[in-house]
Enzyme design. Structure first.
Site, PDB file in Angstrom:
ATOM      1  N   ARG A   1       0.939  -1.275   0.034  1.00 38.21           N
ATOM      2  CA  ARG A   1       0.253   0.035  -0.037  1.00 38.21           C
ATOM      3  C   ARG A   1       0.995   1.178   0.115  1.00 38.21           C
ATOM      4  O   ARG A   1       0.514   2.099  -0.649  1.00 38.21           O
ATOM      5  CB  ARG A   1      -0.794  -0.059   1.315  1.00 38.21           C
TER       6      ARG A   1
ATOM      7  N   CYS B   1      -1.167   6.032   9.043  1.00 35.94           N
ATOM      8  CA  CYS B   1      -1.165   5.003   8.362  1.00 35.94           C
ATOM      9  C   CYS B   1      -2.598   5.113   7.579  1.00 35.94           C
ATOM     10  O   CYS B   1      -2.432   5.960   6.819  1.00 35.94           O
ATOM     11  CB  CYS B   1      -1.750   3.794   9.562  1.00 35.94           C
TER      12      CYS B   1
END
Length: 631
Positions: free
Chosen positions: A522, A582
């Site tokens: 990611r 995050c």
């Protein structure tokens, strides 16, 4: 030499012995210099460059139990005998010990005490140490002649002089001896960091503070018996009752033994593992700090690093520690069931607390499970089916800013106060948080961080989560607990929460390191984001440390040395400002927890994280190996 009972010898006396060529089998001199890593001094190298003529180097790390995980624990009789015998010391040798610290005495009392413990009373400390030896113009040399090895036979006549972790634990209830902690007062009361990674400050319940550098005067000379007795008296330590010295790792704790000896008191024992062992092994309720003061605490001026061989210690000696650590002006003294310094608790600890029926207003357990929609897990339904006895459910989405366009952003202080008060949590409650993820820990650190951000430091994460709780066969239940609501007053530390604008400015200034805790795919842009309206990638200068890397295969937090290595390998300097990010501010808190465990508690969180950044940032501020953001 007739000096069995003389604990101190003067520089003048030793210089006279050298002048008369009496250094040899009957008189041995030891340089026992050792320093904490933060001091950036190498005792062996300094010895090789300059030492008292005829001296040998005594390495407290080598003459130790090298199988122990704790520093320089006492060696076996055989190891001690072989080591000192190889230094030319026999049972008829008078040993004089010194060190080269700027305090005048730092490690020398440890070696003095070791000889006495192993049945050799013919040992003295050079009063004023190498510092005064040099100051007075006595000779030094770089020459070294290894003494001829002799036989040394130790005799441990007083094993009670060494206290173990269990001894000190039992003493909390029995009070059979007084524990005197000689670390700087800031470390004792929990306000200054410990020098070892993974160890937080505080003290053993009921212990007394007597900083080691106050056993010596401004010139580095050990105080007279009369001055020492006054020091003990104002520290509320009774010399007529048994004493046990403690410190960080059993070195300067021996100042207590020396001082007691000079005062004619019964021999003092030593807690060999001291605070390093205590913090590692003790349950949270046995880690104490002095937390909030309504009156001024007298300033402690303890040097983190020495000023040099001829440095002025007048500043150090102006340290005026609070002579009555447990009295006036103290609003709260937390025996941390309750402690900001213990971020993790074990399953065993929590199981014991449940067995002892301690769950209640002073101890609350929260299931903080939260999962991304794609996992198709219903955390509330899972909680209703199975949870740790006495726990209540903490809903991250419910306890959030519902006016925000982004997921579970921090609520206001008043909203947080109402929510957690409704869970039976007050400002004196120790909160233990866990989640049910297969990782071992996923969302629990987020709630741990939320409590800390809102000013509540009495919070811990259950190490390994429900995954390990079940693996260890601890009990679960489907019974619902409905605690009585309590008042909770929250106060948000806004500096710990970073906004889009803060991160945008940092992209330009590059003043702060930012760690992104998402998976590598990611982060790089090669794996899809779990949110349909967001593409993968990262913002410029971000550092990737996937949250799963902070845990071992079982789901428990890595050991301190492994966490430290992890940050170093990622190129993160924990001595510099650090923010965490995050997907939506949840797993970023793993970075905060890991840094906290290494003694760096001020890591900030970008609350909106990638889900906000992708939507608001310009395309040139989206770094991706994949599709990226279109104009």
């Amino acid at each position: 030499m007739g000096l069995q009972t003389q604990a101190l010898v003067s520089t003048k006396w030793l210089a006279n012995m050298l002048h008369r060529n009496l250094v040899g089998p009957r008189l041995r001199i030891l340089d026992s210099s050792w320093y904490l890593p933060m001091m950036k001094r190498d005792g062996k190298k300094e010895f090789a460059q300059s030492h008292i003529p005829g001296a040998s180097f005594f390495d407290i790390d080598v003459c130790a139990d090298t199988t122990s995980k704790f520093d320089h624990m006492l060696p076996s009789e055989k190891v001690f005998a072989d080591y000192v015998g190889n230094l030319g010391i026999g049972n008829d040798s008078h040993v004089v010990v010194y060190d080269a610290s700027d305090f005048g005495a730092f490690t020398c009392t440890r070696v003095w005490w070791m000889f006495r413990f192993f049945g050799h009373p013919q040992v003295s400390v050079l009063n004023g140490g190498f510092r005064n030896w040099v100051k007075e113009g006595h000779p030094v040399t770089s020459a070294y002649t290894k003494p001829e090895a002799v036989r040394f036979t130790p005799t441990v006549k007083n094993p009670s002089w060494v206290k173990s972790f269990d001894d000190v634990t039992n003493n909390i209830a029995t009070r059979e001896f007084q524990v005197v902690d000689v670390r700087p007062y800031g470390r004792f009361c929990g306000r200054e960091p410990e020098p070892r990674e993974g160890v937080q400050p505080g003290h053993i319940p009921s212990s007394k503070s007597m900083p080691f550098d106050e056993f010596v005067d401004a010139d580095g000379m050990i105080l007279s018996p009369e001055q020492l007795r006054k020091f003990f008296a104002r520290s509320k330590v009774d010399l007529n009752k048994p004493l046990c010295g403690a410190c960080g790792s059993g070195v300067t704790g021996c100042h207590v033994a020396m001082a007691a000896y000079l005062c004619g008191a019964p021999p003092a024992s030593l807690y060999d593992g001291s605070w390093y062992e205590w913090f590692t092994k003790a349950p949270p309720e046995h880690v104490a700090t002095q937390d909030v003061f309504s009156g001024p605490l007298k300033k402690c001026v303890h040097r983190a690093q020495p000023a040099g061989a001829s440095g002025d210690v007048q500043l150090r000696k102006k340290c005026l520690h609070n002579p009555k650590p447990a009295c006036h002006g103290l609003q709260s003294l937390s025996l941390v069931m309750a402690e900001q310094t213990r971020a993790l608790v074990s399953g065993l600890w929590l199981a014991n607390a449940i067995r002892k029926n301690l769950i209640g207003p002073k101890l609350r357990v929260l299931d903080a499970s939260w999962y991304l929609p794609k996992t198709k897990r219903d955390t509330k339904a899972e909680f209703a089916q199975k949870h740790i006895p006495g726990s209540v459910f903490f809903d991250i989405d419910e306890c959030s800013d519902k006016t925000s366009a982004f997921d579970h952003m921090l609520p206001t202080s008043s909203s947080f106060s109402r929510y957690v008060g409704g869970l039976g949590i007050g400002n004196d409650t120790h909160v233990v948080v866990y989640d049910t993820s297969d990782f071992g820990s996923y969302s629990a650190p987020r709630v741990w961080w939320m409590f800390r951000a809102f000013g509540h430091r009495l919070v811990s994460v259950l190490d390994g989560g429900l995954k390990n709780w079940l693996a260890d066969s601890y009990p679960v239940t489907s019974e619902d607990s409905k605690p009585e609501p309590r008042d909770f007053v929250a106060s948000l530390n806004q500096s710990w929460v970073k906004s889009f604008e803060d991160v945008l400015e940092n992209v330009r200034s590059k003043q702060v390191q930012i760690v992104d805790a998402r998976s590598a795919g990611r982060f790089r842009g090669t794996e899809p984001e779990p949110r349909e309206d967001t593409l993968p990638g990262h913002f410029p200068s971000a550092i990737n440390m996937p949250f799963t890397s902070f845990m071992d295969a079982s789901g428990k937090e890595l050991a301190a040395e492994d966490l430290s290595r992890l940050f170093k390998e990622a190129g993160v300097d924990l001595g510099k400002p650090l923010w965490a990010s995050c997907g939506s501010g949840v797993t970023a808190c793993h970075v905060v927890l890991a840094a906290h465990l290494l003694g760096h508690p001020g890591v900030c969180v970008y609350d909106g994280s990638w889900s906000e950044w992708f939507k608001r940032a310009a395309p040139d501020l989206i770094i991706s190996e994949g599709e990226g953001k279109k104009q």
